[in-house]
Design a protein around this motif. Sequence first.
Motif, PDB file in Angstrom:
ATOM      1  N   LYS A 242      22.466  39.353  33.082  1.00  0.00           N
ATOM      2  CA  LYS A 242      21.923  38.651  31.930  1.00  0.00           C
ATOM      3  C   LYS A 242      22.982  37.799  31.237  1.00  0.00           C
ATOM      4  CE  LYS A 242      18.323  42.055  30.885  1.00  0.00           C
ATOM      5  NZ  LYS A 242      17.767  42.975  29.849  1.00  0.00           N
ATOM      6  N   ARG A 243      24.238  38.251  31.237  1.00  0.00           N
ATOM      7  CA  ARG A 243      25.304  37.551  30.519  1.00  0.00           C
ATOM      8  C   ARG A 243      26.516  37.379  31.419  1.00  0.00           C
ATOM      9  NH1 ARG A 243      26.376  41.249  25.452  1.00  0.00           N
ATOM     10  NH2 ARG A 243      26.574  42.714  27.185  1.00  0.00           N
ATOM     11  N   GLN A 244      27.333  36.394  31.104  1.00  0.00           N
ATOM     12  CA  GLN A 244      28.563  36.177  31.857  1.00  0.00           C
ATOM     13  C   GLN A 244      29.526  37.336  31.670  1.00  0.00           C
ATOM     14  OE1 GLN A 244      28.888  33.457  33.809  1.00  0.00           O
ATOM     15  NE2 GLN A 244      30.849  34.229  34.610  1.00  0.00           N
ATOM     16  N   HIS A 245      29.481  37.968  30.494  1.00  0.00           N
ATOM     17  CA  HIS A 245      30.350  39.119  30.239  1.00  0.00           C
ATOM     18  C   HIS A 245      30.041  40.264  31.194  1.00  0.00           C
ATOM     19  CE1 HIS A 245      32.685  42.096  28.042  1.00  0.00           C
ATOM     20  NE2 HIS A 245      31.618  42.873  27.986  1.00  0.00           N
ATOM     21  N   ASP A 246      28.763  40.466  31.514  1.00  0.00           N
ATOM     22  CA  ASP A 246      28.393  41.530  32.461  1.00  0.00           C
ATOM     23  C   ASP A 246      28.958  41.254  33.849  1.00  0.00           C
ATOM     24  OD1 ASP A 246      27.002  42.701  30.390  1.00  0.00           O
ATOM     25  OD2 ASP A 246      25.107  41.722  30.924  1.00  0.00           O
ATOM     26  N   LEU A 247      28.987  39.984  34.256  1.00  0.00           N
ATOM     27  CA  LEU A 247      29.568  39.627  35.549  1.00  0.00           C
ATOM     28  C   LEU A 247      31.072  39.899  35.555  1.00  0.00           C
ATOM     29  CD1 LEU A 247      29.355  38.387  38.374  1.00  0.00           C
ATOM     30  CD2 LEU A 247      29.586  36.123  37.298  1.00  0.00           C
ATOM     31  N   THR A 248      31.737  39.604  34.443  1.00  0.00           N
ATOM     32  CA  THR A 248      33.177  39.874  34.344  1.00  0.00           C
ATOM     33  C   THR A 248      33.474  41.362  34.486  1.00  0.00           C
ATOM     34  OG1 THR A 248      33.413  37.942  32.907  1.00  0.00           O
ATOM     35  CG2 THR A 248      35.211  39.551  32.909  1.00  0.00           C
ATOM     36  N   GLU A 249      32.700  42.183  33.789  1.00  0.00           N
ATOM     37  CA  GLU A 249      32.894  43.633  33.894  1.00  0.00           C
ATOM     38  C   GLU A 249      32.572  44.135  35.299  1.00  0.00           C
ATOM     39  OE1 GLU A 249      34.207  45.565  31.628  1.00  0.00           O
ATOM     40  OE2 GLU A 249      34.479  43.830  30.300  1.00  0.00           O
ATOM     41  N   HIS A 250      31.623  43.500  35.967  1.00  0.00           N
ATOM     42  CA  HIS A 250      31.282  43.876  37.340  1.00  0.00           C
ATOM     43  C   HIS A 250      32.455  43.610  38.289  1.00  0.00           C
ATOM     44  CE1 HIS A 250      29.016  44.188  41.109  1.00  0.00           C
ATOM     45  NE2 HIS A 250      29.489  42.983  41.425  1.00  0.00           N
ATOM     46  N   PHE A 251      33.128  42.460  38.099  1.00  0.00           N
ATOM     47  CA  PHE A 251      34.305  42.152  38.910  1.00  0.00           C
ATOM     48  C   PHE A 251      35.391  43.217  38.743  1.00  0.00           C
ATOM     49  CE2 PHE A 251      33.122  37.451  38.940  1.00  0.00           C
ATOM     50  CZ  PHE A 251      32.703  37.507  40.261  1.00  0.00           C
ATOM     51  N   LYS A 252      35.630  43.617  37.502  1.00  0.00           N
ATOM     52  CA  LYS A 252      36.690  44.597  37.245  1.00  0.00           C
ATOM     53  C   LYS A 252      36.330  45.973  37.784  1.00  0.00           C
ATOM     54  CE  LYS A 252      38.310  42.304  33.014  1.00  0.00           C
ATOM     55  NZ  LYS A 252      38.519  42.460  31.538  1.00  0.00           N
ATOM     56  N   LYS A 253      35.066  46.372  37.657  1.00  0.00           N
ATOM     57  CA  LYS A 253      34.674  47.742  37.996  1.00  0.00           C
ATOM     58  C   LYS A 253      34.458  47.949  39.485  1.00  0.00           C
ATOM     59  CE  LYS A 253      31.285  51.283  36.727  1.00  0.00           C
ATOM     60  NZ  LYS A 253      30.104  51.605  35.879  1.00  0.00           N
ATOM     61  N   TYR A 254      33.779  47.009  40.138  1.00  0.00           N
ATOM     62  CA  TYR A 254      33.394  47.213  41.524  1.00  0.00           C
ATOM     63  C   TYR A 254      34.301  46.508  42.527  1.00  0.00           C
ATOM     64  CZ  TYR A 254      29.056  49.189  39.723  1.00  0.00           C
ATOM     65  OH  TYR A 254      28.134  49.975  39.074  1.00  0.00           O
ATOM     66  N   HIS A 255      34.973  45.440  42.098  1.00  0.00           N
ATOM     67  CA  HIS A 255      35.818  44.700  43.023  1.00  0.00           C
ATOM     68  C   HIS A 255      37.291  44.774  42.661  1.00  0.00           C
ATOM     69  CE1 HIS A 255      32.175  43.103  44.831  1.00  0.00           C
ATOM     70  NE2 HIS A 255      31.778  42.647  43.635  1.00  0.00           N
ATOM     71  N   GLY A 256      37.608  45.303  41.503  1.00  0.00           N
ATOM     72  CA  GLY A 256      39.002  45.488  41.120  1.00  0.00           C
ATOM     73  C   GLY A 256      39.761  44.200  40.901  1.00  0.00           C
ATOM     74  N   ILE A 257      39.111  43.148  40.502  1.00  0.00           N
ATOM     75  CA  ILE A 257      39.785  41.874  40.269  1.00  0.00           C
ATOM     76  C   ILE A 257      39.323  41.314  38.933  1.00  0.00           C
ATOM     77  CG2 ILE A 257      40.100  41.287  42.702  1.00  0.00           C
ATOM     78  CD1 ILE A 257      37.625  39.558  42.524  1.00  0.00           C
ATOM     79  N   SER A 258      40.144  40.446  38.349  1.00  0.00           N
ATOM     80  CA  SER A 258      39.772  39.767  37.118  1.00  0.00           C
ATOM     81  C   SER A 258      39.116  38.441  37.461  1.00  0.00           C
ATOM     82  CB  SER A 258      41.004  39.542  36.230  1.00  0.00           C
ATOM     83  OG  SER A 258      41.922  38.684  36.888  1.00  0.00           O
TER      84      SER A 258
END
Length: 386
Positions: A242-258
């Motif tokens: 829904k938000r760009q912030h959710d995509l950012t948190e997804h990168f950090k949590k599941y892919h380990g990258i910023s």
Amino acid sequence: MAQKTEITPLGLLEVDEKVSADMVKAMQYINQRYVPYTSDLDNGNYISKPVVHVILAGDHLTKQNADAAIRAKANEDTSFERLEGLVPVIVDFHCSTNFNDVIFKRFYNSCSQCDSGSLFHLRNVVHRTNVTKSALGDKYRPCNTFIQDVLDASIIAVGLHHFSLHTEEDMPASIPTSFLSNEEKQDWFDEQLLNIVDTYILNESPEFHNMLQGNLQNPPQSPVVPQPIVCQMPRCNHPPFKRQHDLTEHFKKYHGISVCDHREKSGVNAVEQHQEDYVFNYHSAFLKMGLLEHDFQDSVREGDGKRTCHLGKFKMLHFKEAQRYKYSLEALKLQFDLQALQSPRVGHRMMWNRTVNVTGGAGKNVALDLNCEHYVRYAISIWVQM
């Protein structure tokens, strides 16, 4: 306008303006007691006409109810019964409160507490705990003071940046060492002021000009459907966000990258993605609306009704954009009354009879509806003590 106004309180009526019958009763009382009428003989019939129109000033709700009461008597036989001697007008204090609320709705967001330079971030920096997300009601004073403080700080920042001043000891390098005359000094000052206004206030982003040129050269097209926010990593089937912030948190949590790491791996230069200065655009837009409200309040303090009505044209556009359609329509109707619907005499009084000077002195005027609010608070305090 600097002279002290002679004020005569006319008392209170035990009516409720929200009740149609009570509002009609109040309008009839004012019309009978304070509006002079004359009778002229026309074809053997005496026709009553108001000698002087009485202007009723108030907030939007009061004007709306007064207009409804006048429309309710529109089919009566005489002008006296039709209440034609009364002219309801909306005045300026409640217009300022709503415009401040429009500024807060556009620039104040609790989600931007980490965005340096935003109103919410600055509110936390100076610890203005009495500032809330709404500037209406009792929150008007702290919110209005906060807007004026941020506006003053933004103006100072603009001056420092324009003249390249980084420390207290720096001197503007663009000032000539000497001026030949006062006219040359004034020309230099006007040139610098116009450059500041054009650079920091009356500017638009390249996207705005591209959009404008596209609208002028091409016919209107159907609105563009926004693209879903999805993860671009291989073999990631996560549903859209829904938000760009959710995509950012997804990168950090599941892919380990910023986000920056992801752009570098994707071959995208992060600097190129942020060529536009969003902080500059934010404060430039804030300066447009903040200076408009500052000029509006200054015109009220000086009792300059002509400037107040002129600035109301610009507020009308902002109210329409913010979907405050009632205040936008009232600002438009005021222009109709001043330029066409009312007589020049009534229009002149509508323009200049908008403030009252309680104490006397230049710059001490207050709006009529604000002065009425003071009387209401005073009356309520007396009733509470009884």
